[in-house]
Enzyme design. Structure first.
Site, PDB file in Angstrom:
ATOM      1  N   HIS A 126      -8.912  -9.633  -2.189  1.00 18.67           N
ATOM      2  CA  HIS A 126      -9.324 -10.044  -3.546  1.00 18.67           C
ATOM      3  C   HIS A 126      -9.546 -11.552  -3.658  1.00 18.67           C
ATOM      4  O   HIS A 126      -9.359 -12.116  -4.738  1.00 18.67           O
ATOM      5  CB  HIS A 126      -8.244  -9.634  -4.553  1.00 18.67           C
ATOM      6  CG  HIS A 126      -8.027  -8.153  -4.701  1.00 18.67           C
ATOM      7  ND1 HIS A 126      -9.005  -7.277  -5.108  1.00 18.67           N
ATOM      8  CD2 HIS A 126      -6.929  -7.386  -4.489  1.00 18.67           C
ATOM      9  CE1 HIS A 126      -8.517  -6.040  -5.155  1.00 18.67           C
ATOM     10  NE2 HIS A 126      -7.256  -6.082  -4.774  1.00 18.67           N
ATOM     11  N   ARG A 143      -4.169  -9.067   4.915  1.00 17.36           N
ATOM     12  CA  ARG A 143      -4.604  -7.869   4.191  1.00 17.36           C
ATOM     13  C   ARG A 143      -6.113  -7.842   4.282  1.00 17.36           C
ATOM     14  O   ARG A 143      -6.803  -8.762   3.835  1.00 17.36           O
ATOM     15  CB  ARG A 143      -4.175  -7.853   2.732  1.00 17.36           C
ATOM     16  CG  ARG A 143      -4.796  -6.604   2.043  1.00 17.36           C
ATOM     17  CD  ARG A 143      -4.044  -6.133   0.848  1.00 17.36           C
ATOM     18  NE  ARG A 143      -4.297  -6.941  -0.331  1.00 17.36           N
ATOM     19  CZ  ARG A 143      -3.802  -6.639  -1.532  1.00 17.36           C
ATOM     20  NH1 ARG A 143      -3.028  -5.567  -1.686  1.00 17.36           N
ATOM     21  NH2 ARG A 143      -4.056  -7.413  -2.560  1.00 17.36           N
ATOM     22  N   GLU A 195      -1.226   3.167  -2.846  1.00 15.11           N
ATOM     23  CA  GLU A 195      -1.498   2.540  -4.152  1.00 15.11           C
ATOM     24  C   GLU A 195      -2.449   3.401  -4.998  1.00 15.11           C
ATOM     25  O   GLU A 195      -3.178   2.877  -5.824  1.00 15.11           O
ATOM     26  CB  GLU A 195      -2.006   1.110  -3.984  1.00 15.11           C
ATOM     27  CG  GLU A 195      -3.177   0.919  -3.049  1.00 15.11           C
ATOM     28  CD  GLU A 195      -3.668  -0.540  -2.995  1.00 15.11           C
ATOM     29  OE1 GLU A 195      -3.211  -1.372  -3.773  1.00 15.11           O
ATOM     30  OE2 GLU A 195      -4.546  -0.799  -2.159  1.00 15.11           O
ATOM     31  N   ASP A 251      -2.383  -1.156  -8.549  1.00 14.57           N
ATOM     32  CA  ASP A 251      -3.382  -0.099  -8.362  1.00 14.57           C
ATOM     33  C   ASP A 251      -2.779   1.288  -8.603  1.00 14.57           C
ATOM     34  O   ASP A 251      -3.476   2.182  -9.094  1.00 14.57           O
ATOM     35  CB  ASP A 251      -3.975  -0.184  -6.945  1.00 14.57           C
ATOM     36  CG  ASP A 251      -5.171  -1.114  -6.902  1.00 14.57           C
ATOM     37  OD1 ASP A 251      -6.071  -0.964  -7.746  1.00 14.57           O
ATOM     38  OD2 ASP A 251      -5.195  -2.000  -6.028  1.00 14.57           O
TER      39      ASP A 251
HETATM   40  C1  3PY Z   1      -1.377  -3.748  -6.014  1.00 13.08           C
HETATM   41  O1  3PY Z   1      -0.382  -3.900  -6.736  1.00 13.08           O
HETATM   42  O2  3PY Z   1      -2.317  -2.976  -6.275  1.00 13.08           O
HETATM   43  C2  3PY Z   1      -1.475  -4.507  -4.783  1.00 13.08           C
HETATM   44  O3  3PY Z   1      -2.447  -4.347  -4.057  1.00 13.08           O
HETATM   45  C3  3PY Z   1      -0.363  -5.434  -4.454  1.00 13.08           C
HETATM   46  O4  3PY Z   1      -0.516  -6.096  -3.246  1.00 13.08           O
HETATM   47 MG    MG Z   2      -3.964  -3.096  -4.764  1.00 14.45          MG
END
Ligand code: 3PY
Ligand code: MG
Length: 264
Positions: free
Chosen positions: A46, A71, A150, A176
């Site tokens: 991101h 990541r 997530e 997410d």
């Molecule tokens: C989320 O909370 O969606 C994340 O990707 C945290 O790293």
């Molecule tokens: Mg996320």
């Protein structure tokens, strides 16, 4: 060849705490690598961080004795190969929602016979203070493979996903995950569906010998998650910490109105 002490800790069942690097800045990576976190994840999902900045950050972080992770923007062979070949000691892969997707992560991250990672590059060996041949021979034992849970689909398929050989840790993305449940993105909540999903990942991970992890906002939440049995814990991000402190100061001075800052 250097040893990945974060992977070793997780294999022993111990907790390991790190944070996210979101700024495209090798100077802040250098300074953050000296603050005591076990590992730092360069966030390519991101943020505007380029491959060059990421590669330089991996080198600086590992030279400081901290474990450099990345990541990746998405689960793909290209993304995983490039961060590992430019010197990350492990990967965090977003949105792994099925067994097939988990198998694809392992195939991209592990050399034969565990996977089919392509051989090549220089920086991976340099960051482990070794030569490429030794790196190829030992990388499967040192590279940390973390997949993210997530989405409600990942919760439903947790048993199938976490029984895939070659996965070291599963990391819950609470924002997410809430979002996939039609809820406001948050790091934590009392919502029963969310609480049950977190507990389901925790118990399924333990059952399969995978280290459970989660992203939290502060030290108190990190300690509480360690008490519950979580091991791979990210606390906020360097930019979140910077902005929180800046906002604390502007609030105390009565300037800036009701302005909100990003939490991570
Ligand atoms: C989320 O909370 O969606 C994340 O990707 C945290 O790293
Ligand atoms: Mg996320």
């Amino acid at each position: 060849m250097k040893k990945n002490h974060v992977r070793a800790k997780l294999k022993k069942g111990e907790p390991s705490i790190g944070t996210w690097l979101t700024l495209p800045d090798t100077v802040s990576a250098h300074l953050m690598a000296r603050t005591g976190f076990d590992w730092l994840t360069v966030e390519l999902e991101h943020t505007p961080i380029s491959m060059e900045t990421a590669a330089e950050s991996f080198a600086i972080i590992s030279a400081c004795g901290t474990v450099p992770l990345a990541r990746v923007p998405w689960n793909s062979v290209e993304n995983i190969k490039r961060v590992l070949d430019t010197g990350a000691w492990g990967i965090v892969v977003p949105m792994v929602n099925s067994r097939a997707e988990a198998e694809a992560v392992v195939a991209a991250a592990r050399y034969t016979p565990l996977g089919n990672r392509s051989v090549g590059g220089q920086l991976h060996a340099a960051n482990f203070d070794t030569d490429p041949a030794s790196y190829y021979a030992n990388a499967n034992e040192e590279i940390l493979v973390v997949i993210m849970a997530e989405h409600i689909h990942a919760i439903e398929a947790a048993d199938d996903i976490l029984s895939v050989p070659g996965i070291d840790a599963v990391f819950i993305g609470p924002n997410d995950l809430h979002n996939s449940m039609g809820l406001k993105p948050e790091f934590d909540s009392d919502n029963k569906q969310f609480v049950d999903a977190v507990q389901h990942i925790l118990s399924t991970a333990k059952k399969h010998g995978v280290a459970p992890g989660i992203h939290v906002l502060d030290a108190a939440a990190a300690k509480a998650r360690v008490e519950e049995g979580f091991q791979f814990i990210a606390v906020a991000s360097e930019s979140g910490m910077m902005l929180a402190k800046a906002r604390e100061i502007t609030k105390a001075l009565g300037i800036g109105g009701a302005r909100q800052v990003a939490k991570y």
